[in-house]
Design an enzyme around this catalytic site. Structure first.
Site, PDB file in Angstrom:
ATOM      1  N   ARG A 167       5.033  11.101   2.055  1.00 28.42           N
ATOM      2  CA  ARG A 167       5.158  11.152   3.510  1.00 28.42           C
ATOM      3  C   ARG A 167       6.249  12.213   3.769  1.00 28.42           C
ATOM      4  NH1 ARG A 167       0.202   9.512   3.877  1.00 28.42           N
ATOM      5  NH2 ARG A 167       0.043   7.474   2.992  1.00 28.42           N
ATOM      6  N   GLU A 185      -0.129  -2.673  -2.070  1.00 27.49           N
ATOM      7  CA  GLU A 185      -0.609  -1.364  -2.075  1.00 27.49           C
ATOM      8  C   GLU A 185      -0.596  -0.962  -3.649  1.00 27.49           C
ATOM      9  OE1 GLU A 185       1.635   1.128   0.694  1.00 27.49           O
ATOM     10  OE2 GLU A 185       0.224   0.388   2.348  1.00 27.49           O
ATOM     11  N   ASP A 216       2.790  -0.793  10.303  1.00 33.61           N
ATOM     12  CA  ASP A 216       3.357   0.129   9.661  1.00 33.61           C
ATOM     13  C   ASP A 216       3.670   1.480  10.436  1.00 33.61           C
ATOM     14  OD1 ASP A 216       3.915   1.557   7.426  1.00 33.61           O
ATOM     15  OD2 ASP A 216       1.856   2.102   7.084  1.00 33.61           O
ATOM     16  N   GLU A 218       5.975   9.889   9.845  1.00 31.37           N
ATOM     17  CA  GLU A 218       4.516   9.919   9.251  1.00 31.37           C
ATOM     18  C   GLU A 218       3.176   9.484  10.093  1.00 31.37           C
ATOM     19  OE1 GLU A 218       4.313   6.534   6.426  1.00 31.37           O
ATOM     20  OE2 GLU A 218       1.895   6.749   6.274  1.00 31.37           O
TER      21      GLU A 218
HETATM   22  C1  GCU Z   1       3.020   3.200   4.565  1.00 33.01           C
HETATM   23  C2  GCU Z   1       2.896   4.677   3.669  1.00 33.01           C
HETATM   24  C3  GCU Z   1       2.791   4.788   2.231  1.00 33.01           C
HETATM   25  C4  GCU Z   1       4.091   4.025   1.912  1.00 33.01           C
HETATM   26  C5  GCU Z   1       3.932   2.441   2.389  1.00 33.01           C
HETATM   27  C6  GCU Z   1       5.213   1.729   2.275  1.00 33.01           C
HETATM   28  O1  GCU Z   1       1.763   2.589   4.023  1.00 33.01           O
HETATM   29  O2  GCU Z   1       1.752   5.245   4.509  1.00 33.01           O
HETATM   30  O3  GCU Z   1       2.870   5.905   2.047  1.00 33.01           O
HETATM   31  O4  GCU Z   1       3.979   3.717   0.426  1.00 33.01           O
HETATM   32  O5  GCU Z   1       3.826   2.657   4.016  1.00 33.01           O
HETATM   33  O6  GCU Z   1       6.159   1.616   3.111  1.00 33.01           O
HETATM   34  O7  GCU Z   1       5.522   1.055   1.109  1.00 33.01           O
END
Ligand code: GCU
Length: 847
Positions: free
Chosen positions: A183, A306, A387, A415
């Site tokens: 990002r 994630e 987010d 972003e």
């Molecule tokens: C968002 C973002 C990711 C990032 C994540 C985070 O989802 O798109 O690129 O890793 O936030 O803050 O951990």
């Protein structure tokens, strides 16, 4: 006469600049010589060791006097030095150093990093509670001088919160590639290259200088999606070099950790945070790091989110995970920033579960852990529950942790907010969160007072700003975006700072004193967030970007059915997330009762968050009296129109700003104006299509000036059904028959003779540099190249979609009735010179 002189002065200022110095240009001020009486004869820096921030302050003052007043001032390290007692001086040091050197001053008691500034004629005393504070004071003094604010003053300034960190999402990369930035839209990493730390850290030092001037005290240099290779012996040595260049600026280095490192780097068969071997491994790593970097700030951890590993894998709590690191850094005074951005995307199922809601995750995971974190852990909470969207309510987690330190995470890199290709000045958005009153126990509970530690009596807390600057000389990719970085520091120091005042200080420091420049940038920037919200996602529905790819262009359909839990639940009758307690996901109930009650009902929910909290028919009437769908249509038209104005506003500054920065900004504003139309039409077409409800004003899907490429006479071009359909006018574009061929599109113009603006909408994919040319009546009007992937810096798209859609306009073209308009496209690489439509616009009309 005065005005003429001032004007000539401004003209003299307009030498080319590339942005590298940001707001620390120390450009000459008008009539500098008149102020020479205010310049001291010497600078006294009370610590001359090279890495001391006080020494840095002395050098910076010297640089400032030279730049602002063209005067060379000598540096000394003694109050009564060889220049004798009589000369005036600016003294910089800590309160203690000053007293030790025999200085006497009635300094009020200062907080950590605070400073006291006493300016009297050409004498100034800049005293910090610590060395960093002294440097901050010097920057404050210089900022005043550079803005021509030359007057006596005595005051103390203390930070609202101790944590004022920057996060960089930089990757180490390997295999000969440059360090990329997740990002990031301003080039490659200034820290990493090919798996290791760059040999030349000049940019890192320049960055530290900018950050010190806005009183940031630590930088986490690597991505939260971390990599264990950061912790090899070689890389630890490199990290020590980064800390070395930060140190003179009072900036501490922090690191993001990869939770499974003991297994993947350490060769253990586990990364269980309660396993003795794992604990020993992390302690050993921490000792090695602190040996190299004794003042390391600490760690940042993204766990169980994630795809990142974490303690939940071993049925350990997130607090147990955080405390593992807290204990390792505690003896060194280090801090662990533990991110609250934890959710399990795998269990989210929109179709099956009306109550499923990612927004609930943070409180569900962390609420019950309150009081279980060690004292040197700070839970780092994104400002909203999802987010970094264009509009979100404040995260309810701020009101659920009373015995836990917290920090707010703000995103400077845009972003979801136009990726520095759209101007969005963020402080007004941030202030909606910082000023929000959570009403914990029916008492005032501003988010800013919660994170500063004041509301719940916490010693630690504060701010984390995700900046993601890169190697581009503009740092963020856009000159105007730098106001966000500047403002972040100012707000972290004092969250009650006024958005306009911050902006105007930044503007004077960045672009000089011309009142028209100041006025225009203020107007444009202050309008920019509301405008972006208007032409993207309204009423709290989220930004409506493509959530599956890039987070940049429009793609509202992607906001449903995705595994990330960012949903709008739009169907043919209704839209919005029902987050009520009585019928929805129960998210509203995570707030303290007064706030929960407000959000529980559509009648008491502010319009701008209606669809965040409620699922309503498109025909639902807002407080404004409009229906939801008509509000969408009107806002998109209004927002896109405002974006067109920005171009005119900026053009009015021609000659008042150096050419390099003027052109750079202009290029992006023209691009933004075109992309705002792409947004407008995509969103309006999408919801028109979904709801079947026409626009009262008859604008949506009705474009009288447009000629669709697919309706032209095509040679070598073929129609192409675009996905998502709303990214192309009429859902269709044309593409060349093969990757190497040429296409032509022709049409006979049936318009009265006259001058027209010719706008061509096309797609510039990141997989080739197609070329297009436009001619009218056999005369070439212009040529252009699909090179925006090298110029703009937003997330690249290899597709014909809402990211790659853009417009080029040729103004004031003479057209005769019956003229043939012809576009020739030459494909390149895998980019088939895609074309969408041409608008033949009477001058002054934009559509
Ligand atoms: C968002 C973002 C990711 C990032 C994540 C985070 O989802 O798109 O690129 O890793 O936030 O803050 O951990």
């Amino acid at each position: 006469m005065f005005k003429l002189l001032l004007f000539l002065f401004f003209l003299g200022l307009v030498a080319a600049e590339n942005g590298l110095d940001g707001w620390l240009r120390y450009a000459p001020i008008p009539f500098a010589h008149k102020h020479h009486g205010h310049i001291p004869d010497k600078i006294v820096a009370l610590n001359s060791t090279e890495s001391s921030p006080v020494n840095t302050a002395g050098l910076e003052l010297q640089k400032g006097f030279k730049g602002i007043f063209d005067k060379r001032v000598k540096i000394d390290d003694r109050i009564h030095g060889r220049h004798g007692k009589g000369g005036s001086s600016v003294i910089v040091g800590t309160v203690e150093q000053y007293a030790n050197a025999g200085g006497k001053a009635d300094v009020p008691s200062l907080g950590n990093d605070g400073f006291w500034l006493d300016i009297c004629g050409s004498t100034a005393r800049i005293l910090g509670q610590n060395e960093r504070g002294a440097l901050y004071g010097a920057f404050e003094y210089l900022s005043r001088l550079a803005q021509g604010k030359i007057s006596d003053d005595t005051f103390a300034s203390n930070p609202d919160a101790p944590i004022r960190w920057i996060n960089q999402w930089d990757n180490l990369n390997e295999g000969g590639t440059h360090g990329s930035i997740e990002r990031g839209y301003g080039g490659y990493s200034i820290f990493f290259d090919n798996g290791t730390i760059v040999p030349d850290l000049t940019r890192a030092a320049q960055y530290a200088r900018l950050l010190a001037s806005i009183r940031v005290n630590a930088v986490v240099v690597n991505n939260v999606n971390a990599n264990y290779t950061l912790l090899t012996e070689e890389n630890m040595d490199g990290l020590a070099r980064i800390a070395d260049v930060f140190r003179p600026w009072g900036i501490q280095m922090g690191l993001s950790l990869y939770f499974a490192s003991p297994e993947e780097l350490g060769g253990l068969d586990t990364f269980d945070p309660l396993d003795e071997r794992v604990i020993a491994w992390w302690h050993d790593i921490t000792d090695k790091l602190y040996k190299r970097v004794p003042d390391m700030a600490g760690y940042l951890v993204k766990a169980n989110s994630e795809g990142q590993p974490g303690p939940l894998t071993y049925n350990r709590t997130l607090a147990e995970g955080a405390n593992l690191f807290a204990k390792a850094v505690q003896p060194y005074g280090g801090v662990v920033m533990f991110r609250a951005f934890v959710y399990d995307s795998k269990t989210l199922n929109q179709t099956l579960d009306w109550r499923a809601d990612r927004a609930n995750a943070a409180v569900e995971y962390f609420g019950e852990l309150d009081g279980k974190f060690d004292d040197n852990v700070v839970v780092q909470i994104k400002y909203g529950p999802i987010d970094f969207q264009v509009r979100e309510p404040a995260s309810p987690l701020f009101a659920n942790l009373f015995e836990t330190n917290t920090a707010i995470e703000l995103q400077i890199t845009q972003e979801y907010l136009g990726q520095q290709c759209h101007v969005v000045y963020l402080p007004p958005l941030w202030r909606t969160i910082l000023d929000f009153d959570m009403r914990v126990d029916q008492k005032p509970s501003l988010v800013s007072d919660i994170v500063s530690g004041k509301r719940f009596n916490r010693k630690l807390g504060g701010y984390a700003g995700v900046a993601n600057v890169g190697t581009n000389t503009t740092w963020l990719g856009s000159h105007l975006a730098m106001s966000n970085l500047y403002a972040y520091g100012r707000l972290a120091w004092d969250p009650s700072s006024d958005s306009v005042e911050i902006l105007q200080d930044w503007t004077r420091l960045t672009f000089g004193f011309d009142p028209k420049v100041l006025h225009t940038i203020t107007k444009l920037s202050m309008d920019s967030w509301p405008t972006y919200e208007k032409y993207t996602g309204n009423l709290g529905i989220q930004t409506l970007t493509d959530i599956l790819l890039g987070h940049y262009g429009p793609n509202p359909a992607s906001q449903d059915g995705n595994p990330w839990g960012q949903w709008t639940r739009a169907d043919s009758d209704s839209i919005g997330m029902d987050r009520t307690v009585w019928n929805g996901t129960r998210f509203a109930g995570q707030y303290p009762s007064e706030v929960a009650e407000l959000y529980e009902h559509p009648e008491t929910t502010p319009d701008d968050l209606l669809l965040w909290f409620h699922h309503v028919p498109y025909t639902h009437r807002l407080h404004s009296g409009k229906t939801v769908i008509q509000h969408f249509y009107d806002e998109h038209y209004d927002g896109a129109a405002r974006a067109q104005d920005y171009v005119h506003m900026w053009k009015s500054l021609r000659g008042r700003i150096d050419k390099e920065r003027y052109e750079h900004v202009l290029h992006r504003l023209i691009y933004q104006a075109g992309h705002a139309l792409v947004w407008r039409d995509s969103i309006n077409t999408f919801y028109f299509n979904k709801s079947g409800i026409p626009d009262d004003a008859g604008r949506v899907a009705n474009h009288p000036y447009r000629i669709e490429a697919e309706d032209m006479i095509l040679g070598g071009y073929l129609p192409y059904a675009v996905s998502p359909f709303e990214a192309a006018s009429g859902a269709t574009a044309v593409v060349t028959a093969s990757n190497s061929s040429t296409g032509t599109a022709e049409v006979e113009l049936k318009v009265p003779d006259g001058k027209y603006d010719l706008a061509v909408n096309y797609f510039d994919l990141a997989i080739g540099r197609s070329e297009w040319s436009l001619s009218v009546g056999g005369r070439e009007v212009g040529r252009w190249e699909g090179d925006s992937e090298y110029v703009l810096g937003h997330a690249p798209s290899p597709y014909i979609d809402g990211h790659s859609a853009m417009r080029i306009t040729f103004e004031n073209v003479w057209v005769r009735n019956g003229d043939k308009l012809r576009i020739v496209g030459q494909a390149d690489g895998e980019e088939p010179a895609p074309l969408d439509y041409v608008s033949v616009l009477p001058v002054g009309v934009v559509d």
